[in-house]
Design a protein around this motif. Sequence first.
Motif, mmCIF file in Angstrom:
data_model
loop_
_atom_site.group_PDB
_atom_site.id
_atom_site.type_symbol
_atom_site.label_atom_id
_atom_site.label_comp_id
_atom_site.label_asym_id
_atom_site.label_seq_id
_atom_site.Cartn_x
_atom_site.Cartn_y
_atom_site.Cartn_z
ATOM 1 N N ARG A 286 -32.505 -12.513 55.405
ATOM 2 C CA ARG A 286 -31.451 -11.603 56.032
ATOM 3 C C ARG A 286 -30.814 -10.631 54.678
ATOM 4 N NH1 ARG A 286 -29.863 -7.970 58.999
ATOM 5 N NH2 ARG A 286 -27.624 -8.126 59.774
ATOM 6 N N CYS A 287 -30.567 -11.054 53.504
ATOM 7 C CA CYS A 287 -30.142 -10.167 52.492
ATOM 8 C C CYS A 287 -31.246 -9.216 52.244
ATOM 9 C CB CYS A 287 -29.878 -10.752 51.195
ATOM 10 S SG CYS A 287 -29.226 -10.250 49.992
ATOM 11 N N GLU A 288 -32.532 -9.520 52.445
ATOM 12 C CA GLU A 288 -33.690 -8.170 52.180
ATOM 13 C C GLU A 288 -33.447 -7.245 53.032
ATOM 14 O OE1 GLU A 288 -38.455 -7.638 51.697
ATOM 15 O OE2 GLU A 288 -37.601 -9.839 52.138
ATOM 16 N N GLU A 289 -33.364 -7.726 54.718
ATOM 17 C CA GLU A 289 -33.054 -6.691 55.607
ATOM 18 C C GLU A 289 -31.671 -6.019 55.356
ATOM 19 O OE1 GLU A 289 -33.038 -9.455 58.838
ATOM 20 O OE2 GLU A 289 -34.935 -9.861 59.012
ATOM 21 N N ILE A 290 -30.723 -6.304 55.124
ATOM 22 C CA ILE A 290 -29.514 -5.539 54.998
ATOM 23 C C ILE A 290 -29.623 -4.648 53.734
ATOM 24 C CG2 ILE A 290 -27.084 -5.838 54.041
ATOM 25 C CD1 ILE A 290 -27.172 -8.465 55.363
ATOM 26 N N MET A 291 -30.487 -5.126 52.695
ATOM 27 C CA MET A 291 -30.505 -4.307 51.490
ATOM 28 C C MET A 291 -31.469 -3.134 51.850
ATOM 29 S SD MET A 291 -29.898 -6.700 48.240
ATOM 30 C CE MET A 291 -28.258 -7.347 47.999
ATOM 31 N N ARG A 292 -32.399 -3.513 52.635
ATOM 32 C CA ARG A 292 -33.507 -2.306 52.824
ATOM 33 C C ARG A 292 -32.746 -1.274 53.698
ATOM 34 N NH1 ARG A 292 -38.680 -2.809 52.135
ATOM 35 N NH2 ARG A 292 -38.856 -5.135 51.632
ATOM 36 N N ASP A 293 -32.190 -1.853 54.759
ATOM 37 C CA ASP A 293 -31.387 -0.811 55.704
ATOM 38 C C ASP A 293 -30.310 -0.025 54.493
ATOM 39 O OD1 ASP A 293 -32.442 -1.767 57.905
ATOM 40 O OD2 ASP A 293 -30.617 -2.955 58.498
ATOM 41 N N VAL A 294 -29.455 -0.512 53.600
ATOM 42 C CA VAL A 294 -28.783 0.323 52.765
ATOM 43 C C VAL A 294 -29.613 1.126 52.124
ATOM 44 C CG1 VAL A 294 -27.259 0.022 50.794
ATOM 45 C CG2 VAL A 294 -26.915 -1.569 52.535
ATOM 46 N N CYS A 295 -30.777 0.866 51.508
ATOM 47 C CA CYS A 295 -31.535 1.793 50.669
ATOM 48 C C CYS A 295 -32.210 2.949 51.410
ATOM 49 C CB CYS A 295 -32.980 0.977 50.223
ATOM 50 S SG CYS A 295 -32.350 0.028 49.012
ATOM 51 N N THR A 296 -32.241 2.681 52.971
ATOM 52 C CA THR A 296 -32.917 3.746 53.987
ATOM 53 C C THR A 296 -31.711 4.705 53.910
ATOM 54 O OG1 THR A 296 -34.326 2.264 54.907
ATOM 55 C CG2 THR A 296 -33.660 4.302 56.202
ATOM 56 N N ASP A 297 -30.346 4.225 54.044
ATOM 57 C CA ASP A 297 -29.044 5.093 54.248
ATOM 58 C C ASP A 297 -28.918 6.292 52.748
ATOM 59 O OD1 ASP A 297 -28.781 4.059 56.463
ATOM 60 O OD2 ASP A 297 -27.127 2.564 55.763
ATOM 61 N N PHE A 298 -29.612 5.613 51.505
ATOM 62 C CA PHE A 298 -29.818 6.249 50.575
ATOM 63 C C PHE A 298 -30.864 7.123 50.164
ATOM 64 C CE2 PHE A 298 -25.765 3.811 49.617
ATOM 65 C CZ PHE A 298 -25.118 4.646 48.806
ATOM 66 N N GLU A 299 -31.831 7.065 51.442
ATOM 67 C CA GLU A 299 -33.209 7.970 51.262
ATOM 68 C C GLU A 299 -33.758 7.149 49.930
ATOM 69 O OE1 GLU A 299 -32.544 11.917 50.946
ATOM 70 O OE2 GLU A 299 -31.561 12.167 52.839
ATOM 71 N N ALA A 300 -33.707 5.935 49.718
ATOM 72 C CA ALA A 300 -34.206 5.143 48.658
ATOM 73 C C ALA A 300 -35.257 3.914 49.431
ATOM 74 C CB ALA A 300 -33.114 4.425 47.738
ATOM 75 N N GLU A 301 -36.132 3.691 48.525
ATOM 76 C CA GLU A 301 -36.872 2.579 49.047
ATOM 77 C C GLU A 301 -36.960 1.245 48.458
ATOM 78 O OE1 GLU A 301 -41.826 2.079 49.978
ATOM 79 O OE2 GLU A 301 -41.109 4.297 48.888
ATOM 80 N N LEU A 302 -36.650 0.391 49.175
ATOM 81 C CA LEU A 302 -36.726 -0.988 48.622
ATOM 82 C C LEU A 302 -38.313 -1.546 48.542
ATOM 83 C CD1 LEU A 302 -35.259 -3.644 47.356
ATOM 84 C CD2 LEU A 302 -34.916 -4.483 49.765
ATOM 85 N N LYS A 303 -38.998 -1.409 47.182
ATOM 86 C CA LYS A 303 -40.285 -1.646 47.218
ATOM 87 C C LYS A 303 -40.615 -3.237 47.133
ATOM 88 C CE LYS A 303 -42.188 2.517 45.469
ATOM 89 N NZ LYS A 303 -43.062 2.733 46.411
ATOM 90 N N GLN A 304 -39.759 -3.979 46.567
ATOM 91 C CA GLN A 304 -39.828 -5.395 46.433
ATOM 92 C C GLN A 304 -38.774 -5.982 46.475
ATOM 93 O OE1 GLN A 304 -43.453 -6.315 45.725
ATOM 94 N NE2 GLN A 304 -42.596 -8.611 46.286
ATOM 95 N N PHE A 305 -38.622 -7.394 46.995
ATOM 96 C CA PHE A 305 -37.312 -8.190 46.976
ATOM 97 C C PHE A 305 -37.786 -9.647 46.605
ATOM 98 C CE2 PHE A 305 -34.240 -10.822 48.945
ATOM 99 C CZ PHE A 305 -33.004 -10.308 48.618
ATOM 100 N N ASN A 306 -37.076 -10.382 46.090
ATOM 101 C CA ASN A 306 -36.957 -11.779 46.127
ATOM 102 C C ASN A 306 -36.159 -12.466 45.272
ATOM 103 O OD1 ASN A 306 -38.162 -14.536 46.585
ATOM 104 N ND2 ASN A 306 -40.230 -13.921 45.173
ATOM 105 N N GLY A 307 -35.768 -13.644 45.299
ATOM 106 C CA GLY A 307 -34.501 -14.308 44.963
ATOM 107 C C GLY A 307 -34.723 -15.859 44.726
ATOM 108 N N GLU A 308 -33.718 -16.332 43.999
ATOM 109 C CA GLU A 308 -33.716 -17.782 43.937
ATOM 110 C C GLU A 308 -32.129 -18.201 44.524
ATOM 111 O OE1 GLU A 308 -34.523 -19.210 40.049
ATOM 112 O OE2 GLU A 308 -36.476 -17.845 39.875
#
Length: 120
Positions: A21-43
């Motif tokens: 879910r965090c990845e989905e949220i951050m991908r949406d935020v990046c889209t709003d900034f005309e940025a691209e989330l190329k990779q996401f992962n976490g622990e």
Amino acid sequence: MHLVFVTKYRRGVFTPEMLTRCEEIMRDVCTDFEAELKQFNGEHDHVHLLVHYPPKVALSKLVNSLKGVSSRRLRFEYTGEANQAIMHGRFWSRSYFAGSCGGAPLTVVRQYIENQRRPV
């Protein structure tokens, strides 16, 4: 840009579902900034992002939005599951790591992010 966000007090609150879910949220935020989330992962206690953003975007504003929006939405959606101590204050630590990927090949940075030990 390689970004790392750590939870407040490095508390391990992330479940696999929360990370998705965090990845989905951050991908949406990046889209709003005309940025691209190329990779996401976490622990359990932090996330790694590989973001490509246009030069007109101030990195501090992008980070502020990524952390602020994800914090509000995750706290709202997962209040019963996550550690209550972290939910009553800040979700993320105030600091963050931002590293330019100009020196390292993108494949190396991607591989590093992919190899994070995601909670099971």
